[in-house]
Scaffold this motif. Structure first.
Motif, mmCIF file in Angstrom:
data_model
loop_
_atom_site.group_PDB
_atom_site.id
_atom_site.type_symbol
_atom_site.label_atom_id
_atom_site.label_comp_id
_atom_site.label_asym_id
_atom_site.label_seq_id
_atom_site.Cartn_x
_atom_site.Cartn_y
_atom_site.Cartn_z
ATOM 1 N N LEU A 299 11.321 -4.459 -5.292
ATOM 2 C CA LEU A 299 11.646 -3.919 -6.615
ATOM 3 C C LEU A 299 10.447 -3.277 -7.304
ATOM 4 O O LEU A 299 10.587 -2.210 -7.930
ATOM 5 C CB LEU A 299 12.262 -5.018 -7.485
ATOM 6 N N PRO A 300 9.230 -3.876 -7.227
ATOM 7 C CA PRO A 300 8.069 -3.189 -7.825
ATOM 8 C C PRO A 300 7.795 -1.830 -7.191
ATOM 9 O O PRO A 300 7.349 -0.895 -7.883
ATOM 10 C CB PRO A 300 6.922 -4.164 -7.574
ATOM 11 N N LEU A 301 8.033 -1.703 -5.878
ATOM 12 C CA LEU A 301 7.844 -0.400 -5.228
ATOM 13 C C LEU A 301 8.788 0.635 -5.821
ATOM 14 O O LEU A 301 8.387 1.757 -6.146
ATOM 15 C CB LEU A 301 8.095 -0.517 -3.720
ATOM 16 N N LEU A 302 10.054 0.264 -5.958
ATOM 17 C CA LEU A 302 11.034 1.187 -6.531
ATOM 18 C C LEU A 302 10.690 1.516 -7.978
ATOM 19 O O LEU A 302 10.850 2.657 -8.425
ATOM 20 C CB LEU A 302 12.428 0.567 -6.436
ATOM 21 N N ALA A 303 10.176 0.516 -8.694
ATOM 22 C CA ALA A 303 9.843 0.724 -10.103
ATOM 23 C C ALA A 303 8.708 1.726 -10.276
ATOM 24 O O ALA A 303 8.670 2.459 -11.278
ATOM 25 C CB ALA A 303 9.476 -0.609 -10.753
ATOM 26 N N ARG A 304 7.790 1.786 -9.320
ATOM 27 C CA ARG A 304 6.689 2.744 -9.457
ATOM 28 C C ARG A 304 6.945 4.044 -8.703
ATOM 29 O O ARG A 304 6.013 4.822 -8.457
ATOM 30 C CB ARG A 304 5.360 2.127 -9.040
ATOM 31 N N GLY A 305 8.214 4.295 -8.346
ATOM 32 C CA GLY A 305 8.603 5.599 -7.843
ATOM 33 C C GLY A 305 8.539 5.793 -6.345
ATOM 34 O O GLY A 305 8.673 6.932 -5.872
ATOM 35 N N VAL A 306 8.325 4.722 -5.588
ATOM 36 C CA VAL A 306 8.333 4.848 -4.129
ATOM 37 C C VAL A 306 9.770 5.024 -3.661
ATOM 38 O O VAL A 306 10.644 4.225 -4.005
ATOM 39 C CB VAL A 306 7.691 3.611 -3.456
ATOM 40 N N ARG A 307 10.020 6.059 -2.892
ATOM 41 C CA ARG A 307 11.370 6.303 -2.394
ATOM 42 C C ARG A 307 11.612 5.444 -1.149
ATOM 43 O O ARG A 307 10.883 5.544 -0.160
ATOM 44 C CB ARG A 307 11.556 7.770 -2.034
ATOM 45 N N MET A 308 12.651 4.614 -1.216
ATOM 46 C CA MET A 308 12.985 3.738 -0.099
ATOM 47 C C MET A 308 14.325 4.142 0.485
ATOM 48 O O MET A 308 15.331 4.194 -0.230
ATOM 49 C CB MET A 308 13.026 2.273 -0.537
ATOM 50 N N ARG A 309 14.313 4.448 1.783
ATOM 51 C CA ARG A 309 15.548 4.757 2.499
ATOM 52 C C ARG A 309 15.715 3.746 3.621
ATOM 53 O O ARG A 309 14.809 3.577 4.445
ATOM 54 C CB ARG A 309 15.512 6.177 3.047
ATOM 55 N N VAL A 310 16.856 3.083 3.627
ATOM 56 C CA VAL A 310 17.095 2.006 4.582
ATOM 57 C C VAL A 310 18.417 2.242 5.290
ATOM 58 O O VAL A 310 19.432 2.510 4.649
ATOM 59 C CB VAL A 310 17.128 0.629 3.879
ATOM 60 N N GLY B 70 0.798 -1.228 0.000
ATOM 61 C CA GLY B 70 0.000 0.000 0.000
ATOM 62 C C GLY B 70 0.827 1.272 0.000
ATOM 63 O O GLY B 70 0.255 2.368 0.032
ATOM 64 N N ALA B 71 2.162 1.150 -0.030
ATOM 65 C CA ALA B 71 3.006 2.343 -0.007
ATOM 66 C C ALA B 71 2.766 3.205 -1.238
ATOM 67 O O ALA B 71 2.675 2.706 -2.356
ATOM 68 C CB ALA B 71 4.477 1.936 0.070
ATOM 69 N N ARG B 72 2.697 4.518 -1.055
ATOM 70 C CA ARG B 72 2.426 5.434 -2.151
ATOM 71 C C ARG B 72 3.655 6.241 -2.561
ATOM 72 O O ARG B 72 3.927 6.416 -3.749
ATOM 73 C CB ARG B 72 1.315 6.409 -1.757
ATOM 74 N N HIS B 73 4.390 6.765 -1.557
ATOM 75 C CA HIS B 73 5.510 7.639 -1.946
ATOM 76 C C HIS B 73 6.790 7.389 -1.174
ATOM 77 O O HIS B 73 7.864 7.752 -1.652
ATOM 78 C CB HIS B 73 5.104 9.114 -1.811
ATOM 79 N N SER B 74 6.748 6.779 0.024
ATOM 80 C CA SER B 74 8.003 6.595 0.754
ATOM 81 C C SER B 74 7.930 5.434 1.735
ATOM 82 O O SER B 74 6.864 5.131 2.276
ATOM 83 C CB SER B 74 8.384 7.878 1.517
ATOM 84 N N VAL B 75 9.085 4.808 1.931
ATOM 85 C CA VAL B 75 9.248 3.766 2.945
ATOM 86 C C VAL B 75 10.575 4.034 3.655
ATOM 87 O O VAL B 75 11.611 4.225 3.008
ATOM 88 C CB VAL B 75 9.258 2.345 2.332
ATOM 89 N N LEU B 76 10.526 4.070 4.990
ATOM 90 C CA LEU B 76 11.719 4.253 5.808
ATOM 91 C C LEU B 76 11.935 2.982 6.625
ATOM 92 O O LEU B 76 10.981 2.466 7.222
ATOM 93 C CB LEU B 76 11.560 5.439 6.763
ATOM 94 N N LEU B 77 13.175 2.492 6.682
ATOM 95 C CA LEU B 77 13.431 1.228 7.380
ATOM 96 C C LEU B 77 14.694 1.307 8.218
ATOM 97 O O LEU B 77 15.706 1.857 7.780
ATOM 98 C CB LEU B 77 13.595 0.077 6.379
#
Length: 333
Positions: A169-180, A146-153
């Motif tokens: 990978l699908p999240l990154l492909a649709r532009g969700v910014r992931m910072r880990v 359900g993430a729309r624009h960002s995920v922080l981990l």
């Protein structure tokens, strides 16, 4: 009648210590009667009523209540009233009152639960606890999807599942910014760094620190997940909705994110084939041992030790930690 006449002395009870019997649960009318009996023992019910200007039935009822409390007793013929020794009677009342207070104190927890239940509508669902690895994994998967624009981990053991390229990978492909932010211990397993490279190559922003305070995941500033307690096994997790607590968790992530050392992409500009310097510095600064670095880089521990000494000499550092700090300041990480 003069205040100091004998009759006045006969009919005036001695003053009571303020609040003594009231604090023990004896109301003021009973206290007046008790003090009369205490000061003038051997009075009949009718005489006590007359001296205190009370109705006969009220005086009799009050004396019976005092007798039940153990403060007075009926004696002789005709029956008259005397007070029980105060050090015995009052002490017994004190003990009973202490027992009542202890029972009341024991119910504070029950009263607080009622208090919180009555206020749940104003804070309904802000924090939810989920128990069991399967339930936690399913909830986390639904949060990711359900993430729309960002995920922080914060990536920290224990893990409920391995990193899943099929989910990330699908999240990154649709532009969700992931910072880990990865804790160093999580990347020590053989091949783990290669997995991180795949995510970084797809767009994940990754940093490393020797230690993190807890596991944490924040999705779109709408949900946060963190363990109920830190330990070797994840048995329960808290899910936090928008609130001041969620804001505080996001702020904590940002503090650790800015302290972390960036994990470089294999295709960073300026990195030539076979050059392991940046990778070595990253692993070194994250606190990995020589053996762990050797496994990650596919070389022997002796080779790692040689490279470490070369890097320290190049940076003019006297310790491994100092080498990492100077490398970060020099823009090598």
């Amino acid at each position: 009648m003069l205040p100091n006449s004998p009759c006045a002395a006969e009919t005036s009870p001695p003053p009571a210590p303020d609040g003594l019997l009231g604090a023990l649960g004896v109301p003021e009318p009973e206290e007046r009667v008790y003090l009369r009996v205490l000061a003038r023992p051997g009075r009949t019910t009718d005489r006590i009523a007359a001296e205190l200007t009370l109705g006969a039935e009220f005086a009799a009822h009050t004396l019976e209540l005092l007798a039940e409390r153990g403060l007075v007793r009926r004696q002789g013929v005709p029956p008259a009233w005397s007070a029980t020794a105060p050090d015995v009677a009052v002490e017994a009342l004190l003990l009973r009152r202490e027992e009542e207070l202890c029972r009341t104190r024991g119910r504070i927890g029950e009263l607080m639960r009622t208090y919180h239940r009555a206020r749940q509508p104003s804070a309904a669902g802000l924090v939810e606890m989920v128990t069991g690895r399967t339930a936690i994994a399913e909830r986390w998967r639904s949060m990711q999807e359900g993430a729309r624009h960002s995920v922080l981990l914060f990536d920290k053991a224990p893990h409920i599942m391995r990193a899943d390229p099929g989910a990330e990978l699908p999240l990154l492909a649709r532009g969700v910014r992931m910072r880990v932010v990865y804790e160093a211990s999580t990347v020590r397993a053989p091949g783990r760094l290669a997995e991180l490279r795949e995510f970084i190559g797809a767009g994940e922003e990754a940093r490393m620190l020797p230690e993190l305070p807890c596991k944490l995941a924040v999705v779109d500033d709408r949900w946060a997940m963190l363990p109920v307690s830190n330990g070797a096994e994840l048995r329960g997790a808290l899910f936090v909705r928008p609130s001041s607590l969620l804001d505080a968790l996001v702020a904590m992530f940002e503090v650790y994110w800015h302290r972390g050392l960036r994990v470089p992409d294999a295709d960073d500009p300026g990195r030539v084939a076979g050059d392991r310097q940046r990778e070595l510095l990253t692993l070194l600064s994250a606190g990995l041992t020589d053996d762990s670095i050797a496994r990650q880089l596919g070389v022997s521990p002796r080779t790692v030790q040689r490279w470490v000494h070369e890097v320290m000499d190049m940076l003019g550092a006297r310790t491994r930690f100092q080498a990492g700090i100077q490398a970060a300041r020099a823009g090598l990480l």
